[in-house]
Design a protein around this motif. Sequence first.
Motif, PDB file in Angstrom:
ATOM      1  N   GLY A  78      -4.383   7.997  -2.334  1.00  0.00           N
ATOM      2  CA  GLY A  78      -5.330   7.369  -3.224  1.00  0.00           C
ATOM      3  C   GLY A  78      -6.753   6.928  -2.307  1.00  0.00           C
ATOM      4  N   PRO A  79      -7.689   6.355  -2.832  1.00  0.00           N
ATOM      5  CA  PRO A  79      -8.646   5.777  -1.940  1.00  0.00           C
ATOM      6  C   PRO A  79      -8.467   4.895  -0.887  1.00  0.00           C
ATOM      7  CG  PRO A  79      -9.016   5.187  -4.217  1.00  0.00           C
ATOM      8  CD  PRO A  79      -7.545   5.981  -4.106  1.00  0.00           C
ATOM      9  N   SER A  80      -8.911   5.096   0.088  1.00  0.00           N
ATOM     10  CA  SER A  80      -8.660   4.127   1.367  1.00  0.00           C
ATOM     11  C   SER A  80      -9.889   4.091   2.155  1.00  0.00           C
ATOM     12  CB  SER A  80      -7.615   5.057   2.149  1.00  0.00           C
ATOM     13  OG  SER A  80      -6.451   5.169   1.736  1.00  0.00           O
ATOM     14  N   ALA A  81     -10.115   2.868   2.565  1.00  0.00           N
ATOM     15  CA  ALA A  81     -11.348   2.487   3.211  1.00  0.00           C
ATOM     16  C   ALA A  81     -10.823   1.961   4.638  1.00  0.00           C
ATOM     17  CB  ALA A  81     -12.338   1.713   2.772  1.00  0.00           C
ATOM     18  N   PHE A  82     -11.258   2.021   5.726  1.00  0.00           N
ATOM     19  CA  PHE A  82     -10.824   1.437   7.145  1.00  0.00           C
ATOM     20  C   PHE A  82     -11.857   0.522   7.632  1.00  0.00           C
ATOM     21  CE2 PHE A  82      -8.940   5.537   6.074  1.00  0.00           C
ATOM     22  CZ  PHE A  82      -7.798   5.260   6.572  1.00  0.00           C
ATOM     23  N   ALA A  83     -11.312  -0.575   7.965  1.00  0.00           N
ATOM     24  CA  ALA A  83     -12.147  -1.701   8.557  1.00  0.00           C
ATOM     25  C   ALA A  83     -11.635  -1.748  10.003  1.00  0.00           C
ATOM     26  CB  ALA A  83     -11.836  -2.920   7.920  1.00  0.00           C
ATOM     27  N   PHE A  84     -12.429  -1.263  10.957  1.00  0.00           N
ATOM     28  CA  PHE A  84     -12.036  -1.343  12.580  1.00  0.00           C
ATOM     29  C   PHE A  84     -12.566  -2.570  13.062  1.00  0.00           C
ATOM     30  CE2 PHE A  84     -12.092   3.223  11.231  1.00  0.00           C
ATOM     31  CZ  PHE A  84     -10.973   3.776  11.669  1.00  0.00           C
ATOM     32  N   GLY A  85     -11.900  -3.424  13.384  1.00  0.00           N
ATOM     33  CA  GLY A  85     -12.389  -4.630  14.358  1.00  0.00           C
ATOM     34  C   GLY A  85     -12.673  -4.229  15.842  1.00  0.00           C
ATOM     35  N   MET A  86     -13.825  -3.903  16.267  1.00  0.00           N
ATOM     36  CA  MET A  86     -14.232  -3.283  17.682  1.00  0.00           C
ATOM     37  C   MET A  86     -14.258  -4.657  18.589  1.00  0.00           C
ATOM     38  SD  MET A  86     -14.166  -0.079  16.961  1.00  0.00           S
ATOM     39  CE  MET A  86     -14.500   1.257  16.160  1.00  0.00           C
ATOM     40  N   SER A  87     -14.915  -5.422  18.103  1.00  0.00           N
ATOM     41  CA  SER A  87     -14.999  -6.546  19.135  1.00  0.00           C
ATOM     42  C   SER A  87     -13.998  -7.827  18.964  1.00  0.00           C
ATOM     43  CB  SER A  87     -16.542  -7.295  19.124  1.00  0.00           C
ATOM     44  OG  SER A  87     -16.587  -7.527  17.687  1.00  0.00           O
ATOM     45  N   ASP A  88     -13.468  -7.775  17.920  1.00  0.00           N
ATOM     46  CA  ASP A  88     -12.583  -9.104  17.491  1.00  0.00           C
ATOM     47  C   ASP A  88     -11.584  -8.523  16.644  1.00  0.00           C
ATOM     48  OD1 ASP A  88     -11.384 -11.521  16.709  1.00  0.00           O
ATOM     49  OD2 ASP A  88     -13.225 -12.108  15.542  1.00  0.00           O
ATOM     50  N   PRO A  89     -10.128  -8.610  17.017  1.00  0.00           N
ATOM     51  CA  PRO A  89      -9.044  -8.338  16.118  1.00  0.00           C
ATOM     52  C   PRO A  89      -9.008  -9.031  14.635  1.00  0.00           C
ATOM     53  CG  PRO A  89      -8.288  -9.434  18.112  1.00  0.00           C
ATOM     54  CD  PRO A  89      -9.812  -9.240  18.212  1.00  0.00           C
ATOM     55  N   VAL A  90      -9.580 -10.385  14.779  1.00  0.00           N
ATOM     56  CA  VAL A  90      -9.426 -11.172  13.441  1.00  0.00           C
ATOM     57  C   VAL A  90     -10.230 -10.847  12.464  1.00  0.00           C
ATOM     58  CG1 VAL A  90      -9.419 -13.719  12.724  1.00  0.00           C
ATOM     59  CG2 VAL A  90      -8.318 -12.868  15.133  1.00  0.00           C
ATOM     60  N   SER A  91     -11.601 -10.482  12.827  1.00  0.00           N
ATOM     61  CA  SER A  91     -12.804 -10.342  11.817  1.00  0.00           C
ATOM     62  C   SER A  91     -12.256  -9.449  10.598  1.00  0.00           C
ATOM     63  CB  SER A  91     -13.976  -9.833  12.334  1.00  0.00           C
ATOM     64  OG  SER A  91     -14.145 -10.959  13.237  1.00  0.00           O
ATOM     65  N   PRO A  92     -11.598  -8.362  10.802  1.00  0.00           N
ATOM     66  CA  PRO A  92     -11.390  -7.473   9.540  1.00  0.00           C
ATOM     67  C   PRO A  92     -10.720  -8.111   8.451  1.00  0.00           C
ATOM     68  CG  PRO A  92     -11.415  -6.232  11.342  1.00  0.00           C
ATOM     69  CD  PRO A  92     -11.564  -7.519  11.924  1.00  0.00           C
ATOM     70  N   ALA A  93      -9.253  -8.505   9.058  1.00  0.00           N
ATOM     71  CA  ALA A  93      -8.448  -9.392   8.258  1.00  0.00           C
ATOM     72  C   ALA A  93      -9.101 -10.542   7.493  1.00  0.00           C
ATOM     73  CB  ALA A  93      -7.281  -9.729   8.808  1.00  0.00           C
ATOM     74  N   LYS A  94      -9.652 -11.273   8.172  1.00  0.00           N
ATOM     75  CA  LYS A  94     -10.342 -12.630   7.816  1.00  0.00           C
ATOM     76  C   LYS A  94     -11.371 -12.318   6.710  1.00  0.00           C
ATOM     77  CE  LYS A  94     -11.027 -16.109  10.485  1.00  0.00           C
ATOM     78  NZ  LYS A  94     -10.163 -16.926  10.058  1.00  0.00           N
ATOM     79  N   ILE A  95     -12.142 -11.430   6.816  1.00  0.00           N
ATOM     80  CA  ILE A  95     -13.386 -10.852   5.815  1.00  0.00           C
ATOM     81  C   ILE A  95     -12.907 -10.447   4.713  1.00  0.00           C
ATOM     82  CG2 ILE A  95     -15.489  -9.426   5.427  1.00  0.00           C
ATOM     83  CD1 ILE A  95     -16.109  -9.530   8.555  1.00  0.00           C
ATOM     84  N   LEU A  96     -11.696  -9.783   4.840  1.00  0.00           N
ATOM     85  CA  LEU A  96     -11.105  -8.892   3.550  1.00  0.00           C
ATOM     86  C   LEU A  96     -10.615 -10.047   2.764  1.00  0.00           C
ATOM     87  CD1 LEU A  96     -10.191  -5.384   4.872  1.00  0.00           C
ATOM     88  CD2 LEU A  96     -11.644  -5.882   2.873  1.00  0.00           C
ATOM     89  N   SER A  97      -9.692 -10.880   3.631  1.00  0.00           N
ATOM     90  CA  SER A  97      -8.779 -11.988   2.701  1.00  0.00           C
ATOM     91  C   SER A  97      -9.945 -12.873   2.073  1.00  0.00           C
ATOM     92  CB  SER A  97      -7.947 -12.773   3.696  1.00  0.00           C
ATOM     93  OG  SER A  97      -6.972 -11.839   4.198  1.00  0.00           O
TER      94      SER A  97
END
Length: 172
Positions: A78-97
């Motif tokens: 199905g449709p998949s988008a990817f959020a790559f945390g380049m400088s910080d491992p926390v940011s993608p999960a935090k922003i999406l949550s």
Amino acid sequence: MSKNLELKKQVVSDIVKKFQDAQSVIIVNYSGLTVEQVTGLRAQFRANGVEYVVLKNTLVRRALQELNIEGLDEVLNGPSAFAFGMSDPVSPAKILSDFIAKNSKSEVISIKAGLLGTEVMTMDQIKSLAETPSREVLLARFIGSLQSSIAGFVRVLDAIAKKDTEAAAPEA
């Protein structure tokens, strides 16, 4: 070789590079987002050094095979988008949550899976990562605790110095 095959190999190598450079990756199902929501989400990602892209699942599977990362085949449908945390491992999960919490009524976006380095994360681990304070907050807390320790030490030294000067003063 056909030109199309060469292009696909180049895209796969670009995806491999993205996965190698990222500290964390969150895979989301994004179907149903409005243009306004996507624009706002992308702006948040950009401001926090996160690269957000939509990629073809088959090309991502090939990239993951090259990297010897297993366990994501079932979520790459199905449709998949990817959020790559380049400088910080926390940011993608935090922003999406945060985004999911704000848009909980619409259920237009959901987290499928995540990677921390090359390790596949469980949903509980992704949730924990999202609740982790940012690097700046952690550094501020650390510096604050150092300052309070140093301030306490200085007060003790000052008290000792006052006691010594009082003891050394001649009594009249």
